[in-house]
Design a protein around this motif. Structure first.
Motif, short mmCIF file in Angstrom:
data_model
loop_
_atom_site.label_atom_id
_atom_site.label_comp_id
_atom_site.label_asym_id
_atom_site.label_seq_id
_atom_site.Cartn_x
_atom_site.Cartn_y
_atom_site.Cartn_z
N ALA A 102 0.95 50.44 21.60
CA ALA A 102 0.40 49.61 20.53
C ALA A 102 1.05 48.23 20.51
CB ALA A 102 0.60 50.31 19.18
N ALA A 103 2.38 48.18 20.63
CA ALA A 103 3.09 46.90 20.62
C ALA A 103 2.63 46.01 21.76
CB ALA A 103 4.59 47.14 20.69
N TYR A 104 2.50 46.59 22.94
CA TYR A 104 2.09 45.79 24.10
C TYR A 104 0.65 45.31 23.96
CZ TYR A 104 1.30 44.40 28.95
OH TYR A 104 1.00 43.69 30.08
N LEU A 105 -0.23 46.15 23.41
CA LEU A 105 -1.62 45.75 23.22
C LEU A 105 -1.72 44.62 22.19
CD1 LEU A 105 -4.61 46.15 23.81
CD2 LEU A 105 -4.65 47.96 22.07
N ILE A 106 -0.95 44.69 21.12
CA ILE A 106 -0.95 43.62 20.12
C ILE A 106 -0.52 42.30 20.77
CG2 ILE A 106 0.21 42.76 18.04
CD1 ILE A 106 0.35 45.70 17.10
N TRP A 107 0.51 42.36 21.61
CA TRP A 107 0.98 41.16 22.30
C TRP A 107 -0.11 40.60 23.22
CZ3 TRP A 107 3.75 37.05 22.78
CH2 TRP A 107 3.99 36.48 24.02
N CYS A 108 -0.77 41.46 23.98
CA CYS A 108 -1.81 41.00 24.92
C CYS A 108 -2.97 40.37 24.17
CB CYS A 108 -2.31 42.17 25.77
SG CYS A 108 -1.10 42.80 26.95
N MET A 109 -3.38 40.98 23.06
CA MET A 109 -4.51 40.45 22.31
C MET A 109 -4.12 39.17 21.58
SD MET A 109 -6.47 43.87 20.95
CE MET A 109 -8.02 43.01 20.75
N ARG A 110 -2.89 39.06 21.18
CA ARG A 110 -2.41 37.81 20.58
C ARG A 110 -2.49 36.68 21.60
NH1 ARG A 110 1.39 34.04 22.44
NH2 ARG A 110 1.95 32.68 20.69
N CYS A 111 -2.06 36.95 22.85
CA CYS A 111 -2.09 35.93 23.90
C CYS A 111 -3.53 35.50 24.18
CB CYS A 111 -1.43 36.44 25.17
SG CYS A 111 0.36 36.66 25.01
N GLU A 112 -4.46 36.43 24.17
CA GLU A 112 -5.87 36.07 24.36
C GLU A 112 -6.36 35.17 23.24
OE1 GLU A 112 -8.15 39.59 24.71
OE2 GLU A 112 -7.04 40.36 26.45
N ARG A 113 -5.98 35.50 22.03
CA ARG A 113 -6.42 34.72 20.88
C ARG A 113 -5.83 33.31 20.88
NH1 ARG A 113 -3.67 34.38 16.25
NH2 ARG A 113 -2.54 36.32 16.67
N VAL A 114 -4.55 33.21 21.18
CA VAL A 114 -3.85 31.92 21.08
C VAL A 114 -4.06 31.04 22.30
CG1 VAL A 114 -1.56 30.86 20.90
CG2 VAL A 114 -2.12 32.85 19.50
N ILE A 115 -4.09 31.65 23.49
CA ILE A 115 -4.16 30.86 24.73
C ILE A 115 -5.61 30.68 25.20
CG2 ILE A 115 -3.42 30.76 27.14
CD1 ILE A 115 -0.97 32.41 26.32
N ALA A 174 -9.41 27.22 16.42
CA ALA A 174 -8.31 27.56 15.52
C ALA A 174 -8.61 28.78 14.67
CB ALA A 174 -8.00 26.36 14.63
N ALA A 175 -9.87 28.98 14.28
CA ALA A 175 -10.21 30.09 13.37
C ALA A 175 -10.66 31.34 14.11
CB ALA A 175 -11.31 29.64 12.41
N TRP A 176 -10.62 31.32 15.46
CA TRP A 176 -11.14 32.46 16.22
C TRP A 176 -10.22 33.66 16.09
CZ3 TRP A 176 -9.95 35.96 19.94
CH2 TRP A 176 -11.01 36.63 20.56
N GLN A 177 -10.82 34.85 15.91
CA GLN A 177 -10.07 36.10 15.89
C GLN A 177 -10.89 37.18 16.60
OE1 GLN A 177 -7.46 37.64 12.89
NE2 GLN A 177 -8.20 36.14 11.40
N HIS A 178 -10.19 38.22 17.04
CA HIS A 178 -10.88 39.39 17.58
C HIS A 178 -11.65 40.06 16.45
CE1 HIS A 178 -8.78 39.35 21.47
NE2 HIS A 178 -7.69 39.02 20.79
N ASP A 179 -12.83 40.60 16.76
CA ASP A 179 -13.56 41.35 15.74
C ASP A 179 -13.11 42.80 15.75
OD1 ASP A 179 -15.52 43.01 17.48
OD2 ASP A 179 -15.81 40.96 18.20
N GLU A 180 -13.43 43.50 14.69
CA GLU A 180 -12.95 44.88 14.52
C GLU A 180 -13.43 45.80 15.63
OE1 GLU A 180 -13.15 48.50 11.20
OE2 GLU A 180 -13.60 46.42 10.63
#
Length: 397
Positions: free
Chosen positions: A296-309, A315-321
């Motif tokens: 879970a921790a690693y997946l959160i990090w990977c998805m954060r990098c996709e969102r930010v990079i 600026a307002a983009w996020q992953h959907d549920e």
């Protein structure tokens, strides 16, 4: 006939130190006969010495004093011998000398014996014909000077404080060893290692780079970003949902849930879930906790990098549920499949025991009642995580 005169004379390094003291005190042109309680010193100076020198003294215990002893022996112009005691009288003399050394050690501080080396008699380096890449690498690592890292020390201190209530005092070496636990995938081990060292370019890293200072802050929360914030505090939808899925999966085991802290994630190799009704968790529960936590921790990090990079200009983009649910479900199923594949007989002694896999994943497998008792041998398309875990899941839902 000089005798060993240190309290640690029965230890190989103690014998080496005593022999060095005898060689330094004896005249260079006088015969010297060293009697030791074991044959290790004699073997080291005769049989093992060529190998040690060919290896460049890499990974030789007590190399500093052993090397100094060899250096001093080569400067002598008289005979020097090494042997064990031959008679009862010699043994009695050695015991008396050892008792005298112990008494002297208590009454007065021990003397320092300098590992004196003369360069012209020092054989340095390793022999190329015997040097391997692995040995050279270990030699480089051994000679490297470790630098103090404030971030690393801070994180290690937090991990020790987190583990202390359940495990007591924990050494740093245990922490580094346990992040390489067999239950943790190699890529996640690298992630934990870099996180402890603060090696990722996030947060305060950007504060000192002109023109990029705004990258130091979390775009969603407006605070200075850190790995602890990303994994346990951020308002990002992926963080909130993924820990919700982990909570749902974990509570299926009948055990209590508590939100993992930042230090407990870093110490995932040693961290154990909270007790339920005062009872410690079983081994299969600990293993499942370790897997769910790290994945879970690693997946959160990977998805954060996709969102930010990848979506830096949005600026307002996020992953959907739906995408978060699909990513967690896919990664957890892959981890389950990895366990199943690891039970194959082609891995020999390294193969994972089937019962371990069955006990670890039993409560999470979809429609397990319809599967045979040993579902690890069933075609993988029929075995997977229950999809209802990701339906409207979130912390506390």
């Amino acid at each position: 006939m000089p005798e060993d005169t240190t309290p640690a004379a029965n230890h190989p390094q103690g014998e080496t130190l005593a022999a060095l003291k005898a060689v330094l005190d004896a005249p260079w042109d006088a015969p010297l006969h060293i009697v030791s309680s074991s044959a290790q010193l004699a073997e080291g100076m005769t049989q093992k010495l060529p190998l040690w020198e060919d290896r460049g003294w890499i990974e030789v215990d007590g190399a500093t004093y052993t090397r100094a002893l060899v250096n001093q022996l080569r400067q002598r112009c008289a005979i020097t011998t090494f042997r064990t005691p031959r008679s009862g009288g010699e043994k009695d003399t050695m015991l008396a000398a050892r008792d005298h050394a112990v008494a002297s050690y208590v009454q007065s501080p021990p003397q320092h014996v300098p590992p004196r080396v003369t360069k012209s008699f020092d054989l340095s380096g390793a022999k190329m014909s015997t040097l391997t890449q692995a040995l050279a690498y270990r030699g480089i690592r051994a000679s490297a000077t470790a630098t103090e890292r404030r971030t690393t020390n801070k994180h290690l201190s937090e991990i020790r404080a987190c583990l202390a209530p359940r495990k007591g005092p924990v050494q740093d070496g245990e922490i580094w060893s346990e992040i390489r636990h067999a239950d943790i995938r190699r890529v996640i081990t690298d992630f934990l290692w870099k996180s402890i060292h603060g090696a990722y370019r996030i947060g305060s890293y950007w504060k000192n780079i002109p023109g990029y200072e705004e990258r130091a802050k979390c775009r969603l929360c407006g605070v200075t970003e850190s790995m602890a914030h990303i994994l346990t505090e951020c308002a990002a939808l992926e963080r909130w949902l993924i820990w919700g899925y982990v909570e749902r999966a974990w509570t299926r085991t009948g055990r209590a849930w508590s939100m993992p802290s930042w230090p407990s994630i870093l110490a995932a190799g040693q961290a154990t879930p909270a007790r339920t009704n005062g009872k410690p968790p079983r081994d299969n529960a600990v293993r499942l906790w370790r897997i769910l936590l790290t994945e879970a921790a690693y997946l959160i990090w990977c998805m954060r990098c996709e969102r930010v990079i990848r979506h830096e200009d949005e600026a307002a983009w996020q992953h959907d549920e739906r995408s978060v649910a699909g990513r967690w479900y896919l990664s957890t199923n892959r981890r389950l499949r990895l366990d199943i594949e690891s039970t194959h007989s082609r891995f020999g002694r390294l193969a994972l025991k089937r019962q371990i896999v069955l006990d670890t994943w039993h409560q999470l497998v979809w429609d397990v009642q319809a599967l045979p008792d040993d579902w690890t041998s069933v075609r993988w398309v029929l075995v997977g995580i229950d999809p209802t875990i990701v339906n409207n899941a979130g912390p506390g839902s």
